[in-house]
Design a protein around this motif. Structure first.
Motif, PDB file in Angstrom:
ATOM      1  N   THR A 102     -50.043  24.193  65.707  1.00  0.00           N
ATOM      2  CA  THR A 102     -49.627  25.530  66.143  1.00  0.00           C
ATOM      3  C   THR A 102     -50.540  26.005  67.278  1.00  0.00           C
ATOM      4  O   THR A 102     -51.581  25.404  67.558  1.00  0.00           O
ATOM      5  CB  THR A 102     -49.673  26.525  64.973  1.00  0.00           C
ATOM      6  OG1 THR A 102     -50.999  26.533  64.411  1.00  0.00           O
ATOM      7  CG2 THR A 102     -48.676  26.145  63.886  1.00  0.00           C
ATOM      8  N   SER A 103     -50.172  27.088  67.921  1.00  0.00           N
ATOM      9  CA  SER A 103     -50.913  27.585  69.080  1.00  0.00           C
ATOM     10  C   SER A 103     -52.307  28.078  68.692  1.00  0.00           C
ATOM     11  O   SER A 103     -52.482  28.757  67.678  1.00  0.00           O
ATOM     12  CB  SER A 103     -50.144  28.729  69.744  1.00  0.00           C
ATOM     13  OG  SER A 103     -50.905  29.301  70.795  1.00  0.00           O
ATOM     14  N   LEU A 104     -53.273  27.756  69.529  1.00  0.00           N
ATOM     15  CA  LEU A 104     -54.637  28.234  69.317  1.00  0.00           C
ATOM     16  C   LEU A 104     -54.764  29.725  69.628  1.00  0.00           C
ATOM     17  O   LEU A 104     -55.764  30.349  69.273  1.00  0.00           O
ATOM     18  CB  LEU A 104     -55.601  27.442  70.222  1.00  0.00           C
ATOM     19  CG  LEU A 104     -55.624  25.922  70.011  1.00  0.00           C
ATOM     20  CD1 LEU A 104     -56.521  25.266  71.060  1.00  0.00           C
ATOM     21  CD2 LEU A 104     -56.100  25.581  68.605  1.00  0.00           C
ATOM     22  N   LEU A 105     -53.768  30.283  70.285  1.00  0.00           N
ATOM     23  CA  LEU A 105     -53.831  31.685  70.717  1.00  0.00           C
ATOM     24  C   LEU A 105     -53.042  32.628  69.806  1.00  0.00           C
ATOM     25  O   LEU A 105     -52.786  33.771  70.181  1.00  0.00           O
ATOM     26  CB  LEU A 105     -53.302  31.801  72.151  1.00  0.00           C
ATOM     27  CG  LEU A 105     -54.064  30.992  73.212  1.00  0.00           C
ATOM     28  CD1 LEU A 105     -53.387  31.139  74.569  1.00  0.00           C
ATOM     29  CD2 LEU A 105     -55.512  31.429  73.296  1.00  0.00           C
ATOM     30  N   ASN A 106     -52.676  32.172  68.616  1.00  0.00           N
ATOM     31  CA  ASN A 106     -51.849  33.003  67.740  1.00  0.00           C
ATOM     32  C   ASN A 106     -52.438  34.396  67.461  1.00  0.00           C
ATOM     33  O   ASN A 106     -51.687  35.378  67.443  1.00  0.00           O
ATOM     34  CB  ASN A 106     -51.569  32.274  66.425  1.00  0.00           C
ATOM     35  CG  ASN A 106     -50.407  31.305  66.550  1.00  0.00           C
ATOM     36  OD1 ASN A 106     -49.625  31.380  67.493  1.00  0.00           O
ATOM     37  ND2 ASN A 106     -50.292  30.386  65.615  1.00  0.00           N
ATOM     38  N   PRO A 107     -53.750  34.535  67.207  1.00  0.00           N
ATOM     39  CA  PRO A 107     -54.287  35.896  66.995  1.00  0.00           C
ATOM     40  C   PRO A 107     -54.060  36.807  68.198  1.00  0.00           C
ATOM     41  O   PRO A 107     -53.756  38.003  68.037  1.00  0.00           O
ATOM     42  CB  PRO A 107     -55.787  35.659  66.751  1.00  0.00           C
ATOM     43  CG  PRO A 107     -55.853  34.266  66.216  1.00  0.00           C
ATOM     44  CD  PRO A 107     -54.781  33.515  66.968  1.00  0.00           C
ATOM     45  N   PHE A 108     -54.183  36.244  69.393  1.00  0.00           N
ATOM     46  CA  PHE A 108     -53.936  37.015  70.614  1.00  0.00           C
ATOM     47  C   PHE A 108     -52.472  37.426  70.699  1.00  0.00           C
ATOM     48  O   PHE A 108     -52.150  38.594  70.995  1.00  0.00           O
ATOM     49  CB  PHE A 108     -54.320  36.179  71.832  1.00  0.00           C
ATOM     50  CG  PHE A 108     -53.865  36.756  73.146  1.00  0.00           C
ATOM     51  CD1 PHE A 108     -54.535  37.800  73.739  1.00  0.00           C
ATOM     52  CD2 PHE A 108     -52.733  36.244  73.785  1.00  0.00           C
ATOM     53  CE1 PHE A 108     -54.099  38.337  74.952  1.00  0.00           C
ATOM     54  CE2 PHE A 108     -52.291  36.770  74.991  1.00  0.00           C
ATOM     55  CZ  PHE A 108     -52.988  37.825  75.572  1.00  0.00           C
ATOM     56  N   TRP A 109     -51.563  36.471  70.448  1.00  0.00           N
ATOM     57  CA  TRP A 109     -50.135  36.783  70.505  1.00  0.00           C
ATOM     58  C   TRP A 109     -49.785  37.880  69.497  1.00  0.00           C
ATOM     59  O   TRP A 109     -49.032  38.807  69.808  1.00  0.00           O
ATOM     60  CB  TRP A 109     -49.286  35.546  70.196  1.00  0.00           C
ATOM     61  CG  TRP A 109     -49.488  34.358  71.085  1.00  0.00           C
ATOM     62  CD1 TRP A 109     -49.788  33.084  70.686  1.00  0.00           C
ATOM     63  CD2 TRP A 109     -49.395  34.301  72.524  1.00  0.00           C
ATOM     64  NE1 TRP A 109     -49.888  32.249  71.770  1.00  0.00           N
ATOM     65  CE2 TRP A 109     -49.649  32.965  72.903  1.00  0.00           C
ATOM     66  CE3 TRP A 109     -49.117  35.248  73.495  1.00  0.00           C
ATOM     67  CZ2 TRP A 109     -49.634  32.554  74.229  1.00  0.00           C
ATOM     68  CZ3 TRP A 109     -49.098  34.840  74.817  1.00  0.00           C
ATOM     69  CH2 TRP A 109     -49.354  33.517  75.172  1.00  0.00           C
ATOM     70  N   TYR A 110     -50.337  37.765  68.292  1.00  0.00           N
ATOM     71  CA  TYR A 110     -50.024  38.747  67.240  1.00  0.00           C
ATOM     72  C   TYR A 110     -50.505  40.135  67.645  1.00  0.00           C
ATOM     73  O   TYR A 110     -49.761  41.118  67.522  1.00  0.00           O
ATOM     74  CB  TYR A 110     -50.668  38.335  65.903  1.00  0.00           C
ATOM     75  CG  TYR A 110     -50.188  39.166  64.736  1.00  0.00           C
ATOM     76  CD1 TYR A 110     -49.187  38.690  63.887  1.00  0.00           C
ATOM     77  CD2 TYR A 110     -50.698  40.439  64.488  1.00  0.00           C
ATOM     78  CE1 TYR A 110     -48.716  39.459  62.834  1.00  0.00           C
ATOM     79  CE2 TYR A 110     -50.238  41.214  63.431  1.00  0.00           C
ATOM     80  CZ  TYR A 110     -49.244  40.714  62.606  1.00  0.00           C
ATOM     81  OH  TYR A 110     -48.785  41.494  61.569  1.00  0.00           O
TER      82      TYR A 110
END
Length: 205
Positions: A102-110
Motif C-alpha cells: 500500500t502507499s507509504l503516504l496514506n496518513p498524508f492522504w487521509y
C-alpha cells in the motif's frame, strides 16, 4: 470525546490498512490466473491507487459526517463509509496477493481528505451532498479506466474493481436523491486536478 477517539481509531486503521470487510470479497470466487512479473507489478500499482482512493473516501465521509447538519445526510454518509471499508479491505488484500504494498503516504492522504470533507460538510448539506455525488462520479470514471488498464486475464482483480464501481454508482445516486446541488465547473475541475496528482503519485509511492 468518544466520537473523537472513534475517529482517531478509524483514521489509524485506514492509514495502516488494518480493516475487515463486512461482505465477502468479489474476487474470492474467481480463480487466480498466471500473470507475468510486469503484469503483477502493474496490477498491484493500480490497486494501490484504488486503495489510496478508498483511504481518501473514508476520510472524506468521516469529515463530512462530522460536520453534516441533517441527520439523514449524516446517516447516509456513515453508511457509505462502512461500505467503503469493504473496498479498503478488498483492495489491500488484492495488493498483497499480487505481491505489492500500500502507499507509504496514506496518513498524508487521509489527513488532507478529512480536512476537505469537514469543510464540505460545513458548507451545508446540499453542497456536502454535491461534493459526495461529484466525488463518486469521478471515482466511477476512474475505476472504469482501471478496468480497461488491468491485464485482460486478471479476472480476479477485475471482479474486485467492478464491484467497487457498482457501489460508487449507488452512493452517487443516493446523494442525488437526497438533494445534492450541482457542483460548479471550476470546482469539478479542481477535484479532477487533485485526483490526477494523487493517482500519479500513488501509482509509484
Amino acid at each position: 470525546m468518544d466520537r473523537l477517539i472513534a475517529e482517531f481509531d478509524r483514521a489509524l486503521r485506514a492509514s495502516v490498512g488494518v480493516t475487515n470487510a463486512a461482505r465477502p470479497c468479489p474476487g474470492d470466487k474467481v480463480a487466480e490466473t498466471e500473470l507475468s512479473e510486469e503484469e503483477r507489478r502493474h496490477a498491484a500499482a493500480l490497486m494501490r491507487v484504488n486503495h489510496v482512493g478508498e483511504v481518501c473516501a473514508q476520510a472524506l465521509y468521516q469529515g463530512q459526517a462530522l460536520t453534516a447538519r441533517d441527520e439523514r445526510a449524516r446517516s447516509e454518509l456513515e453508511k457509505a463509509a462502512r461500505e467503503e471499508e469493504d473496498h479498503l479491505a478488498w483492495s489491500a488484500d488484492r495488493i498483497r496477493e499480487l505481491g505489492g504494498r500500500t502507499s507509504l503516504l496514506n496518513p498524508f492522504w487521509y489527513a488532507g481528505a478529512f480536512t476537505i470533507g469537514a469543510v464540505a460538510g460545513a458548507l451545508g448539506d446540499r453542497w456536502n451532498l454535491a461534493f459526495l455525488a461529484e466525488t463518486e462520479r469521478q471515482v466511477e470514471e476512474h475505476l472504469a479506466r482501471h478496468l480497461n488498464a488491468l491485464p485482460a486475464q486478471d479476472r480476479r482483480t477485475h471482479a474486485v474493481v467492478a464491484a467497487m464501481r457498482s457501489d460508487e454508482a449507488k452512493h452517487r445516486m443516493t446523494a442525488q436523491r437526497l438533494g445534492a446541488a450541482e457542483m460548479p465547473a471550476p470546482a469539478r475541475l479542481a477535484m479532477r486536478l487533485a485526483a490526477k496528482v494523487m493517482t500519479t503519485v500513488a501509482y509509484r509511492v
